[in-house]
Design a protein around this motif. Structure first.
Motif, short mmCIF file in Angstrom:
data_model
loop_
_atom_site.label_atom_id
_atom_site.label_comp_id
_atom_site.label_asym_id
_atom_site.label_seq_id
_atom_site.Cartn_x
_atom_site.Cartn_y
_atom_site.Cartn_z
N VAL A 71 0.84 -1.21 0.00
CA VAL A 71 0.00 0.00 0.00
C VAL A 71 0.87 1.25 0.00
O VAL A 71 0.56 2.23 -0.69
CB VAL A 71 -0.95 -0.03 1.20
N LEU A 75 0.48 4.05 -2.84
CA LEU A 75 0.12 5.45 -2.62
C LEU A 75 1.19 6.39 -3.14
O LEU A 75 0.90 7.49 -3.57
CB LEU A 75 -0.10 5.71 -1.12
N ALA A 151 -13.60 -9.39 6.43
CA ALA A 151 -12.41 -8.61 6.10
C ALA A 151 -11.95 -8.87 4.67
O ALA A 151 -11.19 -8.08 4.12
CB ALA A 151 -11.28 -8.93 7.07
N PRO A 155 -12.77 -4.93 2.03
CA PRO A 155 -11.85 -4.20 1.16
C PRO A 155 -12.23 -4.25 -0.31
O PRO A 155 -11.99 -3.29 -1.04
CB PRO A 155 -10.51 -4.89 1.41
N LEU A 158 -14.85 -1.67 -0.60
CA LEU A 158 -14.27 -0.34 -0.45
C LEU A 158 -13.42 0.05 -1.66
O LEU A 158 -13.31 1.21 -1.99
CB LEU A 158 -13.40 -0.30 0.82
N VAL B 78 -8.78 -4.09 6.22
CA VAL B 78 -9.84 -3.08 6.12
C VAL B 78 -9.26 -1.67 6.26
O VAL B 78 -9.61 -0.75 5.51
CB VAL B 78 -10.92 -3.35 7.19
N LEU B 80 -6.25 -0.55 5.58
CA LEU B 80 -5.51 -0.10 4.41
C LEU B 80 -6.45 0.22 3.26
O LEU B 80 -6.21 1.16 2.50
CB LEU B 80 -4.48 -1.16 4.01
N ALA B 81 -7.55 -0.55 3.15
CA ALA B 81 -8.53 -0.24 2.10
C ALA B 81 -9.15 1.14 2.35
O ALA B 81 -9.33 1.92 1.39
CB ALA B 81 -9.61 -1.31 2.05
N VAL B 82 -9.45 1.44 3.61
CA VAL B 82 -10.01 2.77 3.93
C VAL B 82 -8.99 3.85 3.60
O VAL B 82 -9.34 4.90 3.04
CB VAL B 82 -10.41 2.81 5.42
N ILE B 83 -7.70 3.60 3.94
CA ILE B 83 -6.67 4.61 3.66
C ILE B 83 -6.57 4.87 2.15
O ILE B 83 -6.48 6.01 1.71
CB ILE B 83 -5.32 4.15 4.24
N ILE B 84 -6.63 3.78 1.37
CA ILE B 84 -6.56 3.96 -0.09
C ILE B 84 -7.76 4.77 -0.58
O ILE B 84 -7.63 5.67 -1.41
CB ILE B 84 -6.47 2.59 -0.79
N PHE B 87 -7.27 8.38 0.38
CA PHE B 87 -6.24 9.02 -0.44
C PHE B 87 -6.77 9.32 -1.84
O PHE B 87 -6.42 10.32 -2.46
CB PHE B 87 -5.02 8.11 -0.52
N ARG B 88 -7.65 8.44 -2.33
CA ARG B 88 -8.16 8.62 -3.68
C ARG B 88 -9.03 9.88 -3.77
O ARG B 88 -8.98 10.59 -4.77
CB ARG B 88 -9.00 7.39 -4.04
N GLN B 91 -6.44 13.02 -1.56
CA GLN B 91 -5.01 13.17 -1.89
C GLN B 91 -4.15 13.40 -0.65
O GLN B 91 -3.09 14.01 -0.74
CB GLN B 91 -4.78 14.31 -2.88
N ILE B 93 -3.18 11.55 3.50
CA ILE B 93 -3.53 10.61 4.56
C ILE B 93 -3.12 11.15 5.91
O ILE B 93 -3.00 10.42 6.88
CB ILE B 93 -2.89 9.22 4.34
#
Lengths: 164, 105
Positions: A71, A75, A151, A155, A158, B78, B80-84, B87-88, B91, B93
């Motif tokens: 990740v 990013l 879990a 994702p 999401l 979960v 990391l998916a929220v962070i992505i 960020f999307r 822009q 975090i």
């Protein structure tokens, strides 16, 4: 012999944990966290938990941290969208609160039943742990299975481009 | 041997590790580092579970350690998916800048 391994591994663990929370870039934090988890596996071996130690390296350092590093690479954070470090009142207060919090935890542990004595040797092989997981802790095991399913699905939902 | 290795030493180490994780979770403003600090706290709990398993000669602590690992994996996936996702759209975090719910008045 054990005590030397403990002192070295514990010192390395604390240093690498400090690096996790102090490193400037998230990638360096993740690499320090991998080191910390491996040293923690050494401590698990000292506590007769070689199966947990193996899983620690395989699952934690091998799978979860790979996800983190993936990740971070995805990013591709530029220095521009990472704020510069600064020391604010809230950070100092937060650090003091964390110190106080953990000191109180340690105090409580020592007041109410810190373990005394050297402990008992346990035979925690894959067979013993697996049998325990499938008998006494069966409900928790099944619940964890459902949690992991959520879990997996979460994702994916999401990560969808558009939720129409 | 003058100095013996007791489970109490591991409990003490676990308390220090938990404190480091708490400090990181409170003081760092980068969402990724924040998640990693939470992993540190979970690992401190794991260490104490294993230490007490040794103390009482009960492998049940090892089973709980596996459950903690599974929860850490779910949390990381979960989170990391929220962070992505954040960020999307934003822009950034930095958790300080995610103040959409703050009362502006």
């Amino acid at each position: 012999m054990d005590i030397f391994v403990f002192v070295i591994a514990a010192a390395a663990l604390l240093v690498s944990s400090g690096a996790v929370i102090l490193a400037r870039s998230p990638l360096k934090s993740a690499l320090a966290l991998i080191c910390a988890l491996c040293f923690l596996a050494v401590l698990f071996v000292l506590l007769d938990a070689s199966f947990v130690a193996a899983m620690q390296v395989l699952v934690y350092a091998g799978a979860i941290l790979v996800l983190f590093v993936f990740v971070i690479m995805l990013l591709n954070l530029q220095p521009g969208n990472m704020r510069q470090r600064y020391l604010s009142v809230s950070k100092v207060l937060g650090g003091l609160a964390a110190l106080y919090f953990s000191a109180r935890i340690a105090e409580g542990a020592f007041r109410y039943g810190i373990p005394q004595g050297v402990g008992k040797p346990i035979e925690a092989t894959v067979k013993v742990v697996g049998q325990l997981m499938m008998t006494q802790y069966l409900f928790a095991f099944e619940a964890i299975g459902v949690l992991l399913l959520v879990a997996i699905v979460g994702p994916v939902v999401l990560g969808m481009k558009r939720l129409q | 041997m003058s100095f013996q290795l007791l489970p109490a030493h591991f409990v003490m180490l676990g308390a220090i590790l938990f404190g480091l994780g708490t400090a990181g979770a409170i003081m760092r403003r980068n969402a990724l580092t924040l998640l990693m600090s939470i992993e540190l706290m979970l690992n401190a709990a794991n260490l104490v579970f294993i230490a007490y398993a040794k103390q009482y000669g009960d492998p049940g602590g090892h089973v709980i350690a596996f459950f903690v690992m599974a929860i850490a994996a779910a949390e990381a996936a979960v989170g990391l998916a929220v962070i992505i996702g954040v960020f999307r759209t934003r822009q950034t975090i930095e958790v300080d800048e995610l103040d959409a719910l703050r009362d502006e008045t």
